[in-house]
Design a protein around this motif. Structure first.
Motif, PDB file in Angstrom:
ATOM      1  N   THR A  49       0.862  -1.181   0.000  1.00 43.92           N
ATOM      2  CA  THR A  49       0.000   0.000   0.000  1.00 43.92           C
ATOM      3  C   THR A  49       0.901   1.234   0.000  1.00 43.92           C
ATOM      4  O   THR A  49       2.013   1.196   0.521  1.00 43.92           O
ATOM      5  CB  THR A  49      -0.924   0.058   1.241  1.00 43.92           C
ATOM      6  OG1 THR A  49      -0.131   0.024   2.417  1.00 43.92           O
ATOM      7  CG2 THR A  49      -1.920  -1.090   1.247  1.00 43.92           C
ATOM      8  N   THR A  50       0.406   2.301  -0.615  1.00 42.54           N
ATOM      9  CA  THR A  50       1.167   3.547  -0.648  1.00 42.54           C
ATOM     10  C   THR A  50       0.359   4.647   0.037  1.00 42.54           C
ATOM     11  O   THR A  50      -0.876   4.591   0.086  1.00 42.54           O
ATOM     12  CB  THR A  50       1.499   3.987  -2.088  1.00 42.54           C
ATOM     13  OG1 THR A  50       0.291   4.361  -2.756  1.00 42.54           O
ATOM     14  CG2 THR A  50       2.199   2.878  -2.858  1.00 42.54           C
ATOM     15  N   SER A  51       1.056   5.640   0.549  1.00 41.88           N
ATOM     16  CA  SER A  51       0.394   6.750   1.229  1.00 41.88           C
ATOM     17  C   SER A  51      -0.405   7.629   0.276  1.00 41.88           C
ATOM     18  O   SER A  51      -1.211   8.433   0.719  1.00 41.88           O
ATOM     19  CB  SER A  51       1.421   7.593   1.988  1.00 41.88           C
ATOM     20  OG  SER A  51       2.379   8.127   1.086  1.00 41.88           O
ATOM     21  N   ASN A  52      -0.203   7.458  -1.035  1.00 45.02           N
ATOM     22  CA  ASN A  52      -0.972   8.249  -2.005  1.00 45.02           C
ATOM     23  C   ASN A  52      -2.084   7.426  -2.653  1.00 45.02           C
ATOM     24  O   ASN A  52      -2.595   7.776  -3.702  1.00 45.02           O
ATOM     25  CB  ASN A  52      -0.057   8.895  -3.047  1.00 45.02           C
ATOM     26  CG  ASN A  52       0.818   7.901  -3.755  1.00 45.02           C
ATOM     27  OD1 ASN A  52       0.808   6.709  -3.465  1.00 45.02           O
ATOM     28  ND2 ASN A  52       1.591   8.391  -4.703  1.00 45.02           N
ATOM     29  N   GLY A  53      -2.451   6.289  -2.006  1.00 42.48           N
ATOM     30  CA  GLY A  53      -3.669   5.592  -2.398  1.00 42.48           C
ATOM     31  C   GLY A  53      -3.534   4.418  -3.356  1.00 42.48           C
ATOM     32  O   GLY A  53      -4.546   3.884  -3.793  1.00 42.48           O
ATOM     33  N   PHE A  54      -2.336   3.974  -3.682  1.00 48.13           N
ATOM     34  CA  PHE A  54      -2.178   2.829  -4.579  1.00 48.13           C
ATOM     35  C   PHE A  54      -2.043   1.555  -3.748  1.00 48.13           C
ATOM     36  O   PHE A  54      -1.599   1.590  -2.610  1.00 48.13           O
ATOM     37  CB  PHE A  54      -0.958   3.016  -5.487  1.00 48.13           C
ATOM     38  CG  PHE A  54      -1.158   4.072  -6.532  1.00 48.13           C
ATOM     39  CD1 PHE A  54      -1.569   3.743  -7.810  1.00 48.13           C
ATOM     40  CD2 PHE A  54      -0.933   5.401  -6.228  1.00 48.13           C
ATOM     41  CE1 PHE A  54      -1.760   4.719  -8.765  1.00 48.13           C
ATOM     42  CE2 PHE A  54      -1.116   6.394  -7.184  1.00 48.13           C
ATOM     43  CZ  PHE A  54      -1.530   6.047  -8.452  1.00 48.13           C
ATOM     44  N   GLU A  55      -2.404   0.431  -4.360  1.00 41.22           N
ATOM     45  CA  GLU A  55      -2.349  -0.846  -3.656  1.00 41.22           C
ATOM     46  C   GLU A  55      -2.087  -1.967  -4.649  1.00 41.22           C
ATOM     47  O   GLU A  55      -2.483  -1.907  -5.807  1.00 41.22           O
ATOM     48  CB  GLU A  55      -3.689  -1.081  -2.961  1.00 41.22           C
ATOM     49  CG  GLU A  55      -3.734  -2.288  -2.108  1.00 41.22           C
ATOM     50  CD  GLU A  55      -5.039  -2.377  -1.332  1.00 41.22           C
ATOM     51  OE1 GLU A  55      -5.170  -3.354  -0.579  1.00 41.22           O
ATOM     52  OE2 GLU A  55      -5.913  -1.505  -1.466  1.00 41.22           O
ATOM     53  N   CYS A  56      -1.388  -2.980  -4.166  1.00 37.04           N
ATOM     54  CA  CYS A  56      -1.100  -4.170  -4.969  1.00 37.04           C
ATOM     55  C   CYS A  56      -1.213  -5.365  -4.029  1.00 37.04           C
ATOM     56  O   CYS A  56      -0.746  -5.301  -2.898  1.00 37.04           O
ATOM     57  CB  CYS A  56       0.288  -4.021  -5.584  1.00 37.04           C
ATOM     58  SG  CYS A  56       1.235  -5.495  -5.792  1.00 37.04           S
ATOM     59  N   VAL A  57      -1.823  -6.456  -4.490  1.00 37.66           N
ATOM     60  CA  VAL A  57      -2.059  -7.596  -3.605  1.00 37.66           C
ATOM     61  C   VAL A  57      -0.884  -8.553  -3.535  1.00 37.66           C
ATOM     62  O   VAL A  57      -0.794  -9.343  -2.605  1.00 37.66           O
ATOM     63  CB  VAL A  57      -3.342  -8.364  -3.996  1.00 37.66           C
ATOM     64  CG1 VAL A  57      -4.564  -7.488  -3.789  1.00 37.66           C
ATOM     65  CG2 VAL A  57      -3.264  -8.868  -5.408  1.00 37.66           C
ATOM     66  N   SER A  58       0.043  -8.512  -4.500  1.00 37.40           N
ATOM     67  CA  SER A  58       1.129  -9.484  -4.491  1.00 37.40           C
ATOM     68  C   SER A  58       2.349  -8.959  -5.240  1.00 37.40           C
ATOM     69  O   SER A  58       2.267  -8.650  -6.433  1.00 37.40           O
ATOM     70  CB  SER A  58       0.644 -10.784  -5.135  1.00 37.40           C
ATOM     71  OG  SER A  58       1.650 -11.768  -5.129  1.00 37.40           O
ATOM     72  N   THR A  59       3.476  -8.867  -4.522  1.00 30.94           N
ATOM     73  CA  THR A  59       4.718  -8.448  -5.173  1.00 30.94           C
ATOM     74  C   THR A  59       5.282  -9.593  -5.999  1.00 30.94           C
ATOM     75  O   THR A  59       5.023 -10.759  -5.675  1.00 30.94           O
ATOM     76  CB  THR A  59       5.766  -8.024  -4.128  1.00 30.94           C
ATOM     77  OG1 THR A  59       5.981  -9.103  -3.235  1.00 30.94           O
ATOM     78  CG2 THR A  59       5.366  -6.772  -3.407  1.00 30.94           C
TER      79      THR A  59
END
Length: 156
Positions: A49-59
Motif C-alpha cells: 500500500t502507498t500513502s498516495n492511495g495505490f495498492e497491490c495484492v502481491s509483489t
C-alpha cells in the motif's frame, strides 16, 4: 512608413511568442509527469500500500506514479514484520539535461512548467526492494550489537 514597420514588428513578435509558447516544457513532453514504479520483496507475494492511495495484492508489482511528490510504501505479508519505506522525488540527471535544454530553447516558462509538473524528477529508490523478516529474525537482529569501528592509528 512607421506604422507598417510597427505592424510588421508586432506580427513578428506575436509569431515569436507563439513559437516560444509551443516549445516550453520539453521534459513534460519527452519524459512525462509519471513513471513506472516497481516494488519487489523477499519473499515475493507481499501486499503493498502507498500513502498516495495505490495498492497491490502481491509483489512484484508495478504502478504508474506521479514524478512530482514522494510517498511512503508499506510492504506486509502474514508471518512477517511489515516495513514502511519512504520514496522521494528529486531531480534526475535526465531532468537536469531537460531543464538546461528548456532554458536554452523554451525559456523560463518551459522551465517553470517542467519544474512544477514534476517532469524533471525521478522517484527513488526505484525499484524498491524490501526484505521482510519474521518476528524471530527481527528480534535476533535487534539483539545483535552493531560492529565497533577500530580506533584510528596513532591514538593511544
Amino acid at each position: 512608413m512607421i506604422s507598417k514597420t510597427v505592424a510588421r514588428f508586432g506580427v513578428r513578435a506575436l509569431a515569436l511568442v507563439g513559437v516560444a509558447l509551443s516549445v516550453p516544457a520539453c521534459a513534460t513532453m519527452t519524459r512525462g509527469t509519471t513513471q513506472q514504479f516497481t516494488v519487489e520483496s523477499t519473499p515475493p507475494g507481499a501486499h503493498v500500500t502507498t500513502s498516495n492511495g495505490f495498492e497491490c495484492v502481491s509483489t512484484p508489482c508495478t504502478f504508474r506514479m506521479s514524478r512530482k511528490d514522494g510517498f511512503n510504501v508499506t510492504v506486509s505479508k502474514d508471518g512477517y514484520v511489515s516495513q514502511t519505506v519512504e520514496v522521494t522525488s528529486s531531480m534526475s540527471g535526465a531532468g537536469g539535461a531537460a531543464l538546461a535544454g528548456n532554458v536554452l530553447v523554451g525559456g523560463l516558462i518551459g522551465g517553470a512548467v517542467d519544474a512544477t509538473s514534476g517532469a524533471l524528477n525521478d522517484l527513488k529508490p526505484n525499484p524498491l526492494t524490501v526484505t521482510l523478516r519474521t518476528p524471530a529474525e527481527e528480534a535476533a537482529a535487534a539483539r545483535t550489537p552493531a560492529p565497533v569501528a577500530p580506533a584510528p592509528a596513532g591514538t593511544r
